[in-house]
Design an enzyme around this catalytic site. Structure first.
Site, PDB file in Angstrom:
ATOM      1  CG  HIS A   5     -18.627  44.886  47.342  1.00  0.00           C
ATOM      2  ND1 HIS A   5     -18.660  44.975  48.715  1.00  0.00           N
ATOM      3  CD2 HIS A   5     -17.659  45.734  46.916  1.00  0.00           C
ATOM      4  CE1 HIS A   5     -17.718  45.831  49.109  1.00  0.00           C
ATOM      5  NE2 HIS A   5     -17.107  46.301  48.043  1.00  0.00           N
ATOM      6  NE  ARG A  25     -12.485  29.385  34.519  1.00  0.00           N
ATOM      7  CZ  ARG A  25     -11.494  29.618  35.382  1.00  0.00           C
ATOM      8  NH1 ARG A  25     -11.700  29.522  36.684  1.00  0.00           N
ATOM      9  NH2 ARG A  25     -10.302  29.919  34.955  1.00  0.00           N
ATOM     10  CB  VAL A  89     -16.798  25.996  40.425  1.00  0.00           C
ATOM     11  CG1 VAL A  89     -16.543  25.115  39.211  1.00  0.00           C
ATOM     12  CG2 VAL A  89     -17.966  25.436  41.234  1.00  0.00           C
ATOM     13  CD  GLU A 183      -9.139  32.159  44.505  1.00  0.00           C
ATOM     14  OE1 GLU A 183      -8.753  30.987  44.301  1.00  0.00           O
ATOM     15  OE2 GLU A 183      -8.772  33.114  43.801  1.00  0.00           O
ATOM     16  CG  ASP A 206      -1.448  27.347  36.153  1.00  0.00           C
ATOM     17  OD1 ASP A 206      -1.020  27.969  35.173  1.00  0.00           O
ATOM     18  OD2 ASP A 206      -2.569  27.543  36.664  1.00  0.00           O
TER      19      ASP A 206
HETATM   20  N1  HPA Z   1      -0.988  29.413  41.561  1.00  0.00           N
HETATM   21  C1  HPA Z   1      -1.889  30.054  42.327  1.00  0.00           C
HETATM   22  N2  HPA Z   1      -3.190  30.084  42.020  1.00  0.00           N
HETATM   23  C2  HPA Z   1      -3.588  29.445  40.911  1.00  0.00           C
HETATM   24  C3  HPA Z   1      -2.696  28.782  40.084  1.00  0.00           C
HETATM   25  C4  HPA Z   1      -1.338  28.773  40.421  1.00  0.00           C
HETATM   26  O1  HPA Z   1      -0.498  28.196  39.704  1.00  0.00           O
HETATM   27  N3  HPA Z   1      -3.416  28.260  39.036  1.00  0.00           N
HETATM   28  C5  HPA Z   1      -4.696  28.601  39.251  1.00  0.00           C
HETATM   29  N4  HPA Z   1      -4.822  29.322  40.375  1.00  0.00           N
END
Ligand code: HPA
Length: 237
Positions: A5, A25, A89, A183, A206
């Protein structure tokens, strides 16, 4: 091992590699290096190698989302390209009311519901390079003292499912889980298995339980402070 890969030439990937889920990113981080070149590109998951201001070479690899995808790249970077330090990151969600959108989070341990970490799955896995974690946290702290955002350290929950079958699960987290992503536990586990240094630096995008989120464009471009901190850390390892 022949990488399936990654198609970089041997010697084209640096011993220190940043792992970013998002290829856009990754490209953005590479643009902060000097003389960055794309050394691998399969399935739209590029790897760039370039120089820090102090002349040290580092690489930036896009990994896609989730432990299974990240582990494909991390295994090949270690086994075929002799990577010695892998720093994730990325971004995470939170259900903790003390943590705000845009805050930085440095995992010091990870728990996971992953179905792919080998049995017995590690109940709690730590980054394999404690001194690297300390460096990331202190670098982030120094930066965030100058900006309105803040930095946290603590336990991350690495899940296989971004969208839970049942939102009630969200309330069942350990109260000391500060970040939720997909991850870090896999990376930390691999670090211990393969004796390479691993750590992570995350931006909170989030607030899961109150349904507040950075919009897609912001998720790609709003993370420059984190990228700069990660590069600063690399120049001091
Ligand atoms: N949940 C799972 N993985 C994520 C989230 C989330 O709200 N935000 C960024 N990676």
């Amino acid at each position: 091992m022949t990488a399936l890969h990654l198609n970089a030439a041997s010697g084209d990937i640096a011993p220190l590699v940043f792992l970013l889920g998002d290829p856009i990113r990754a490209k953005r981080m590479a643009s902060m290096l000097s003389a960055a070149r794309k050394v691998s590109n399969i399935r739209g998951m590029p790897c760039f190698t370039g120089m820090l201001r102090n002349g040290m070479e580092v690489s930036v690899q896009a990994t896609g989302m989730g432990i299974p995808s990240l582990l494909i790249y991390a295994n090949e970077l270690i086994d075929s390209y002799c990577a010695k330090t892998l720093i994730r990151v990325g971004t995470c969600g939170t259900t903790n009311e003390r943590v705000a959108l845009g805050d930085l989070f440095v995992p010091t341990s990870a728990v996971s519901d992953s179905g792919i970490l080998p049995a017995p799955a590690p109940a709690l896995v730590t980054p394999s390079a404690h001194e690297l974690v300390v460096k990331i946290y202190s670098c982030a702290k120094m930066r965030t003292d100058k900006t309105p955002s803040r930095v946290h350290k603590g336990k991350v929950f690495s899940t296989d499912l971004f969208y839970k079958w049942d939102n009630k699960e969200m309330q069942d987290f350990d109260s000391d889980v500060l970040g939720i992503e997909m991850e870090s536990a896999g990376l930390f586990w691999l670090g211990h298995m393969k004796n390479v240094s691993t750590a992570a630096l995350l931006t909170v995008t989030d607030k899961i339980n109150v349904d507040e989120h950075w919009p897609p464009a912001m998720r790609a471009t709003g993370v420059d402070t984190m990228l700069a901190i990660a590069l600063e850390v690399a120049s001091s390892v």
